[in-house]
Design an enzyme around this catalytic site. Structure first.
Site, PDB file in Angstrom:
ATOM      1  N   GLU A  57       0.850  -1.194   0.000  1.00  0.00           N
ATOM      2  CA  GLU A  57       0.000   0.000   0.000  1.00  0.00           C
ATOM      3  C   GLU A  57       0.885   1.243   0.000  1.00  0.00           C
ATOM      4  O   GLU A  57       2.052   1.164   0.389  1.00  0.00           O
ATOM      5  CB  GLU A  57      -0.881  -0.002   1.259  1.00  0.00           C
ATOM      6  CG  GLU A  57      -0.060   0.067   2.536  1.00  0.00           C
ATOM      7  CD  GLU A  57      -0.878  -0.202   3.796  1.00  0.00           C
ATOM      8  OE1 GLU A  57      -1.569   0.715   4.226  1.00  0.00           O
ATOM      9  OE2 GLU A  57      -0.803  -1.336   4.312  1.00  0.00           O
ATOM     10  N   LYS A 116       2.828   4.577   0.970  1.00  0.00           N
ATOM     11  CA  LYS A 116       3.272   5.204   2.216  1.00  0.00           C
ATOM     12  C   LYS A 116       2.964   6.688   2.069  1.00  0.00           C
ATOM     13  O   LYS A 116       3.582   7.397   1.269  1.00  0.00           O
ATOM     14  CB  LYS A 116       4.772   4.982   2.418  1.00  0.00           C
ATOM     15  CG  LYS A 116       5.276   5.566   3.727  1.00  0.00           C
ATOM     16  CD  LYS A 116       6.692   5.086   4.005  1.00  0.00           C
ATOM     17  CE  LYS A 116       7.186   5.470   5.378  1.00  0.00           C
ATOM     18  NZ  LYS A 116       7.211   6.893   5.628  1.00  0.00           N
ATOM     19  N   ASP A 156       2.855  10.535   2.826  1.00  0.00           N
ATOM     20  CA  ASP A 156       3.813  11.438   3.451  1.00  0.00           C
ATOM     21  C   ASP A 156       3.085  12.548   4.200  1.00  0.00           C
ATOM     22  O   ASP A 156       2.958  13.663   3.731  1.00  0.00           O
ATOM     23  CB  ASP A 156       4.737  12.031   2.379  1.00  0.00           C
ATOM     24  CG  ASP A 156       5.956  12.681   2.998  1.00  0.00           C
ATOM     25  OD1 ASP A 156       6.196  12.469   4.212  1.00  0.00           O
ATOM     26  OD2 ASP A 156       6.660  13.397   2.282  1.00  0.00           O
ATOM     27  N   ARG A 197       1.710  11.321  17.050  1.00  0.00           N
ATOM     28  CA  ARG A 197       2.639  10.254  17.412  1.00  0.00           C
ATOM     29  C   ARG A 197       3.605  10.692  18.527  1.00  0.00           C
ATOM     30  O   ARG A 197       3.984   9.894  19.370  1.00  0.00           O
ATOM     31  CB  ARG A 197       3.440   9.833  16.186  1.00  0.00           C
ATOM     32  CG  ARG A 197       4.463   8.779  16.520  1.00  0.00           C
ATOM     33  CD  ARG A 197       5.012   8.121  15.290  1.00  0.00           C
ATOM     34  NE  ARG A 197       5.942   8.981  14.583  1.00  0.00           N
ATOM     35  CZ  ARG A 197       6.691   8.575  13.559  1.00  0.00           C
ATOM     36  NH1 ARG A 197       6.571   7.332  13.132  1.00  0.00           N
ATOM     37  NH2 ARG A 197       7.519   9.385  12.969  1.00  0.00           N
ATOM     38  N   GLU A 244      -2.819   8.336   8.597  1.00  0.00           N
ATOM     39  CA  GLU A 244      -2.010   9.484   8.225  1.00  0.00           C
ATOM     40  C   GLU A 244      -2.880  10.696   7.919  1.00  0.00           C
ATOM     41  O   GLU A 244      -3.806  10.616   7.114  1.00  0.00           O
ATOM     42  CB  GLU A 244      -1.196   9.103   6.980  1.00  0.00           C
ATOM     43  CG  GLU A 244       0.057   9.877   6.797  1.00  0.00           C
ATOM     44  CD  GLU A 244       1.210   9.361   7.673  1.00  0.00           C
ATOM     45  OE1 GLU A 244       0.995   8.438   8.510  1.00  0.00           O
ATOM     46  OE2 GLU A 244       2.317   9.899   7.514  1.00  0.00           O
ATOM     47  N   TYR A 299      -4.868   3.161   8.154  1.00  0.00           N
ATOM     48  CA  TYR A 299      -4.130   1.980   7.681  1.00  0.00           C
ATOM     49  C   TYR A 299      -3.646   1.050   8.796  1.00  0.00           C
ATOM     50  O   TYR A 299      -3.027   0.032   8.543  1.00  0.00           O
ATOM     51  CB  TYR A 299      -2.935   2.390   6.816  1.00  0.00           C
ATOM     52  CG  TYR A 299      -2.013   3.405   7.467  1.00  0.00           C
ATOM     53  CD1 TYR A 299      -1.293   3.091   8.618  1.00  0.00           C
ATOM     54  CD2 TYR A 299      -1.859   4.678   6.934  1.00  0.00           C
ATOM     55  CE1 TYR A 299      -0.461   4.015   9.215  1.00  0.00           C
ATOM     56  CE2 TYR A 299      -1.017   5.610   7.524  1.00  0.00           C
ATOM     57  CZ  TYR A 299      -0.325   5.267   8.668  1.00  0.00           C
ATOM     58  OH  TYR A 299       0.482   6.184   9.266  1.00  0.00           O
ATOM     59  N   LYS A 308       3.359  -5.253   4.248  1.00  0.00           N
ATOM     60  CA  LYS A 308       3.085  -5.788   5.586  1.00  0.00           C
ATOM     61  C   LYS A 308       2.694  -7.258   5.460  1.00  0.00           C
ATOM     62  O   LYS A 308       1.971  -7.617   4.520  1.00  0.00           O
ATOM     63  CB  LYS A 308       1.921  -5.036   6.252  1.00  0.00           C
ATOM     64  CG  LYS A 308       2.166  -3.561   6.449  1.00  0.00           C
ATOM     65  CD  LYS A 308       0.920  -2.847   6.964  1.00  0.00           C
ATOM     66  CE  LYS A 308       1.177  -1.347   6.989  1.00  0.00           C
ATOM     67  NZ  LYS A 308      -0.042  -0.559   7.218  1.00  0.00           N
ATOM     68  N   LYS A 325      11.112   2.656  -0.209  1.00  0.00           N
ATOM     69  CA  LYS A 325      11.088   4.084  -0.531  1.00  0.00           C
ATOM     70  C   LYS A 325      11.280   4.326  -2.021  1.00  0.00           C
ATOM     71  O   LYS A 325      11.976   3.577  -2.696  1.00  0.00           O
ATOM     72  CB  LYS A 325      12.229   4.779   0.226  1.00  0.00           C
ATOM     73  CG  LYS A 325      12.173   4.602   1.743  1.00  0.00           C
ATOM     74  CD  LYS A 325      11.268   5.585   2.396  1.00  0.00           C
ATOM     75  CE  LYS A 325      11.964   6.915   2.532  1.00  0.00           C
ATOM     76  NZ  LYS A 325      11.248   7.834   3.413  1.00  0.00           N
ATOM     77  N   CYS A 345      43.493  30.584   3.452  1.00  0.00           N
ATOM     78  CA  CYS A 345      42.166  30.713   4.043  1.00  0.00           C
ATOM     79  C   CYS A 345      41.488  31.971   3.501  1.00  0.00           C
ATOM     80  O   CYS A 345      42.063  33.055   3.557  1.00  0.00           O
ATOM     81  CB  CYS A 345      42.293  30.783   5.559  1.00  0.00           C
ATOM     82  SG  CYS A 345      40.748  31.199   6.368  1.00  0.00           S
ATOM     83  N   CYS A 377      41.139  34.549   6.716  1.00  0.00           N
ATOM     84  CA  CYS A 377      42.263  35.197   7.398  1.00  0.00           C
ATOM     85  C   CYS A 377      43.551  35.213   6.583  1.00  0.00           C
ATOM     86  O   CYS A 377      44.524  35.835   6.983  1.00  0.00           O
ATOM     87  CB  CYS A 377      42.519  34.537   8.751  1.00  0.00           C
ATOM     88  SG  CYS A 377      43.284  32.915   8.615  1.00  0.00           S
ATOM     89  N   CYS A 430      42.615  25.618   7.488  1.00  0.00           N
ATOM     90  CA  CYS A 430      43.266  26.906   7.718  1.00  0.00           C
ATOM     91  C   CYS A 430      44.175  26.772   8.935  1.00  0.00           C
ATOM     92  O   CYS A 430      43.767  26.252   9.970  1.00  0.00           O
ATOM     93  CB  CYS A 430      42.199  27.958   7.970  1.00  0.00           C
ATOM     94  SG  CYS A 430      42.815  29.428   8.782  1.00  0.00           S
ATOM     95  N   CYS A 455      42.147  33.385  13.023  1.00  0.00           N
ATOM     96  CA  CYS A 455      41.191  33.324  11.916  1.00  0.00           C
ATOM     97  C   CYS A 455      39.799  33.671  12.447  1.00  0.00           C
ATOM     98  O   CYS A 455      39.269  32.991  13.327  1.00  0.00           O
ATOM     99  CB  CYS A 455      41.179  31.928  11.297  1.00  0.00           C
ATOM    100  SG  CYS A 455      39.939  31.774  10.000  1.00  0.00           S
TER     101      CYS A 455
HETATM  102  S1  IVH Z   1       2.155   1.249   9.040  1.00  0.00           S
HETATM  103  C1  IVH Z   1       3.513  -0.704  12.793  1.00  0.00           C
HETATM  104  N1  IVH Z   1       1.280   2.130   6.756  1.00  0.00           N
HETATM  105  O1  IVH Z   1       5.143   5.866   8.006  1.00  0.00           O
HETATM  106  C2  IVH Z   1       3.593   0.046  11.536  1.00  0.00           C
HETATM  107  N2  IVH Z   1       2.640   3.556   8.051  1.00  0.00           N
HETATM  108  O2  IVH Z   1       7.841   5.126   8.846  1.00  0.00           O
HETATM  109  C3  IVH Z   1       2.849   1.296  11.581  1.00  0.00           C
HETATM  110  N3  IVH Z   1       2.986   5.771   7.060  1.00  0.00           N
HETATM  111  O3  IVH Z   1       4.671   6.324  11.413  1.00  0.00           O
HETATM  112  C4  IVH Z   1       2.914   2.082  10.358  1.00  0.00           C
HETATM  113  N4  IVH Z   1       1.779   5.437   5.267  1.00  0.00           N
HETATM  114  O4  IVH Z   1       3.359   7.791   9.811  1.00  0.00           O
HETATM  115  C5  IVH Z   1       2.022   2.402   7.846  1.00  0.00           C
HETATM  116  N5  IVH Z   1       0.388   2.802   4.732  1.00  0.00           N
HETATM  117  C6  IVH Z   1       1.119   3.061   5.816  1.00  0.00           C
HETATM  118  C7  IVH Z   1       1.740   4.300   5.992  1.00  0.00           C
HETATM  119  C8  IVH Z   1       2.507   4.506   7.125  1.00  0.00           C
HETATM  120  C9  IVH Z   1       2.507   6.302   5.939  1.00  0.00           C
HETATM  121  C10 IVH Z   1       3.873   6.444   7.996  1.00  0.00           C
HETATM  122  C11 IVH Z   1       3.410   6.446   9.417  1.00  0.00           C
HETATM  123  C12 IVH Z   1       4.499   5.765  10.182  1.00  0.00           C
HETATM  124  C13 IVH Z   1       5.658   5.964   9.292  1.00  0.00           C
HETATM  125  C14 IVH Z   1       6.679   4.896   9.539  1.00  0.00           C
END
Ligand code: IVH
Length: 726
Positions: free
Chosen positions: A126, A128, A130, A149, A186, A238, A302, A326, A431, A434, A455, A461
């Site tokens: 899924e 991630k 931001d 958090r 998020e 999530y 996961k 990432k 440098c 100085c 330097c 200096c």
């Molecule tokens: S699961 C136990 N799922 O990423 C695991 N985190 O680097 C709990 N985040 O603190 C996190 N999208 O703020 C999970 N689909 C996603 C996410 C996600 C963004 C963030 C979240 C977490 C951070 C971890």
């Protein structure tokens, strides 16, 4: 930033110093990111530092301290909102940067479950998101409380702000929800909303907003929830925290339930059983990234079944059963216009490239680090070609990338676009500040030249002097409140401060100090007046407070005339002497006089944890008469407290082993540790049968549980204080 050295080649003292530095930098970055909503470094830079920190800790386990950052997430909750303890901590995720890392993750899973014959491992993939995570508590289907958090253990109560988010149901829909459940997910801001807010703000002459993530964070932590409401934040669910029962047997089904209960969930989550299928979904999500309308920075995999998740468990602060894959760093092309040389506290000449402004991943970039002379020529510190051995010249078109470093890097020179007139860059051999010769020292051990020029002007200096002054007053050192980098620069420029001792004589120049502050205020007021037309009055009003502030500043300076010895030694700015080494010297010598005498005699006793590099840096410091004269002068104004290791025979904690856990409110970990040691106790990082006392602050988790199981003496911070002050 210097080039990271091979970990194997580091002595323990060097590793210790680097760990100290990284810990400071990471803590500062955490604070900037989580509390002030203003990141000072890129995520990739942060990740790179954290990785290096963990690698160093793994390579030197004996250096792991009770305040290790391993397993810590984020920053302590900011003041202003009530604190909420997360019953189930809010964790971070391990990271994968390549397909190979994903293969390894899946292999790890297979190995862990290899005895379960015929078990097919299913994963979810899924996006991630931001944004920033939040935890929402529902009791009998009603939203009762929500928190940030924070540091993963203690967050802030932002219930009212969360109530303004349309994606967050106030009452769960449908039925079958657990009696209590904390839904996690998020909070984020869409690009459209971000642009609209920027436009509104620009029209009203308001502030500028850097990027959606920080704006979302700032919006969520408004004291006035109506401001939050106006920002139209969004939420994806999530995960979950404490719950009276599992929402479903699998991650996938749990998230489907969340959708049934009225939450927004990512439509891009899928199940997959092979690395190929996971990576295919990664590519799919990556392909959709630019059209989603909000920032994502990777894909999270996961393990699907919750029972298997539980069996696989956790490492420090991260689940083993999940990983964030990432997206690669973003790149952009621009032109290098200028190279400036910055001179650091120890005289290092650091070249900084000035670029035509360019946006990389939503952030405008104007500077790149060029590291050192060899780097510009096209070689790394081992003499191996980088960028195919192509040098960097003024006027070059360069590809830059925000990844793995504090400021962006040049990954490539577009050689076809090099102007015909471009000549190789000549690195200065004097440098720029100085005029003293700038040399490349030869490392005695390896016989190799240092990649960086330094330097030789030392305290003549101005650049080194001013950086040393900043170091002297900094947090971990003398910690003089109200005398930050800005004021140091100002006072230095006005000739009010030349060296550290002048700080303690500043009160004699009160009028000049006042004038300097006044002039700066005026200048700032003028700038702002031209910029916005109205701020002048406010700025001048602030000035009146400055005059009161001056008394406070002098009082703060006076308050530090008897510093702790370890801080004082650190403040001296001897090369390679960081916080830990400073403390080691303080403990060994007990008084500044003893330390000075050993240094001048050129004989340091062999001290566990002090290697050749540190030793020769210290002797080098004392071999320089100017340093000794400056120290002696300083000691007429400042009287470091003897560092007492002699154990008061009466102390109840003498000889006992103490562990600190949770957040301490009355002192830092480092201080708590020093205090315990002064009373003859030993401080350990983890609970074992030999532990006597656990001091548990708010947010204490597994250690507290274990201590209770073992029937150890558990004290609050206050009780501990009482005990040691008897
Ligand atoms: S699961 C136990 N799922 O990423 C695991 N985190 O680097 C709990 N985040 O603190 C996190 N999208 O703020 C999970 N689909 C996603 C996410 C996600 C963004 C963030 C979240 C977490 C951070 C971890």
């Amino acid at each position: 930033m210097s080039e990271p050295r091979e970990i194997e080649s580091l002595s323990e003292a060097e590793a210790r110093d680097e760990l100290d530095h990284l810990q400071t930098a990471l803590t500062a970055a955490d604070l900037a990111y989580h509390q002030n909503d203003a990141p000072e470094i890129t995520d990739a830079a942060y990740d790179a530092m954290k990785r290096r920190y963990l690698q160093l800790e793994n390579a030197f386990p004996e250096l792991r301290t009770a305040d290790s950052l391993a397993g810590k997430v984020g920053a302590p909750a900011a003041d202003g909102f009530a604190k909420i303890r997360h019953e189930v901590p809010m964790l971070s995720l391990g990271k994968a940067y390549s397909e190979a890392d994903v293969v390894e993750f899946v292999e790890r899973a297979k190995r862990f479950f290899e005895r379960d014959k015929g078990l097919e491992l299913v994963f979810t993939a899924e996006p991630k998101i931001d944004g920033l995570s939040a935890s929402l508590r529902y009791e009998n289907g009603v939203f009762v409380r929500g928190a940030t958090r924070g540091d993963g253990t203690v967050g802030e109560d932002i219930t009212e702000n969360l109530r303004t988010i349309a994606d967050i149901p106030k009452h769960l829909k449908g039925k079958g929800w657990p009696q209590t459940i904390e839904i996690r997910g998020e909070v984020y801001m869409t690009y459209a909303e971000f642009q609209a807010l920027k436009a509104r703000s620009a029209a009203a002459g308001g502030q500028d907003y850097v990027n959606p993530r920080n704006t979302a964070a700032g919006s969520l932590r408004q004291k006035d929830a109506s401001i939050t409401a106006s920002r139209k934040l969004r939420f994806f669910a999530y995960a979950w925290g404490a719950t009276s029962e599992d929402p479903a047997p699998t991650q996938f089904d749990a998230v489907q339930k969340f959708a049934d209960w009225g939450f927004a969930v990512s439509p891009l989550m899928v199940r997959a059983t092979t690395v190929d299928a996971l990576v295919a979904q990664y590519r799919e999500i990556e392909a959709q990234r630019s059209s989603l309308g909000y920032d994502i920075d990777g894909v999270v995999y996961k393990l699907d079944r919750l029972d298997l998740q539980r069996r696989w468990g956790f490492v420090t602060g991260e689940p083993r059963w999940a990983i964030a894959h990432k997206f690669p760093a973003e790149q952009a092309t621009t032109v290098l216009r200028q190279i400036d040389i910055q001179v650091g506290r120890t005289g290092t000449l650091a070249p900084v490239g000035r670029l035509d402004p360019v946006t990389v991943g939503g952030v405008t970039v104007v500077n790149v680090t060029l590291h050192n002379e060899d780097y510009i020529k096209g070689f790394d510190s081992f003499g191996v070609p980088i960028r195919d051995g192509v040098d960097i010249r003024l006027g070059d078109t360069v590809v830059i990338q925000r990844a793995g470093d504090v400021i962006p890097q040049i990954v490539r020179v577009v050689i076809e676009k090099r102007p015909a007139s471009a000549v190789p860059y000549e690195f200065p051999t004097t440098c720029p500040v100085c005029g003293s010769p700038a040399v490349r020292e030869v490392n005695e051990k390896t016989g190799k030249e240092d990649a960086r020029r330094r330097c030789t002007g030392e305290l003549i200096c101005a650049a080194q002097a001013v950086e040393q002054l900043k170091h002297f007053v900094a947090r971990g050192a003398m910690d003089i409140e109200g005398l930050g980098a800005e004021n140091i620069e100002l006072f230095f420029e006005k000739g009010l401060l030349k060296s550290s001792v002048d700080i303690f004589r500043l009160h004699a120049k009160r009028d000049a100090v006042q004038q300097a502050l006044h002039d700066r205020r005026e200048a700032q007021a003028l700038v702002r007046e031209t910029a916005s037309g109205t701020k002048r009055k406010k700025v001048l009003a602030a000035q009146d407070r400055t005059y009161e502030g001056l008394d406070k500043l002098f009082a703060n300076i006076d308050a530090r005339r008897e510093p702790e010895l370890d801080r004082f030694i650190l403040a001296l700015g001897i090369r390679h002497v960081g916080e830990t080494i400073g403390a080691l010297f303080a403990r060994t010598f007990s008084t500044i006089e003893a330390f000075r005498a050993a240094g001048i005699a050129g004989e340091l006793p062999s001290i566990h944890g002090i290697g050749e590099t540190v030793g020769s840096a210290v002797l080098g410091f004392f071999a320089n008469e100017r340093n000794v004269a400056a120290l002696d002068d300083l000691l007429t104004e400042v009287h470091p407290k003897p560092y007492l290791v002699t154990v008061s025979a009466t102390s109840e904690v003498a000889g006992k082993t103490v562990v600190f856990t949770g957040s301490l409110e009355r002192m830092s970990r480092t201080e708590a540790k020093a205090m315990a040691e002064r009373h003859g106790a030993r401080v350990a990082g983890s609970i074992s049968a030999s532990t006597d006392i656990l001091v548990a602050g708010p947010g204490a988790g597994s250690k507290l549980k274990k201590a209770e199981e073992l029937g150890l003496q558990v004290l609050t911070e206050d009780e501990w204080f009482e005990l040691v002050s008897k």
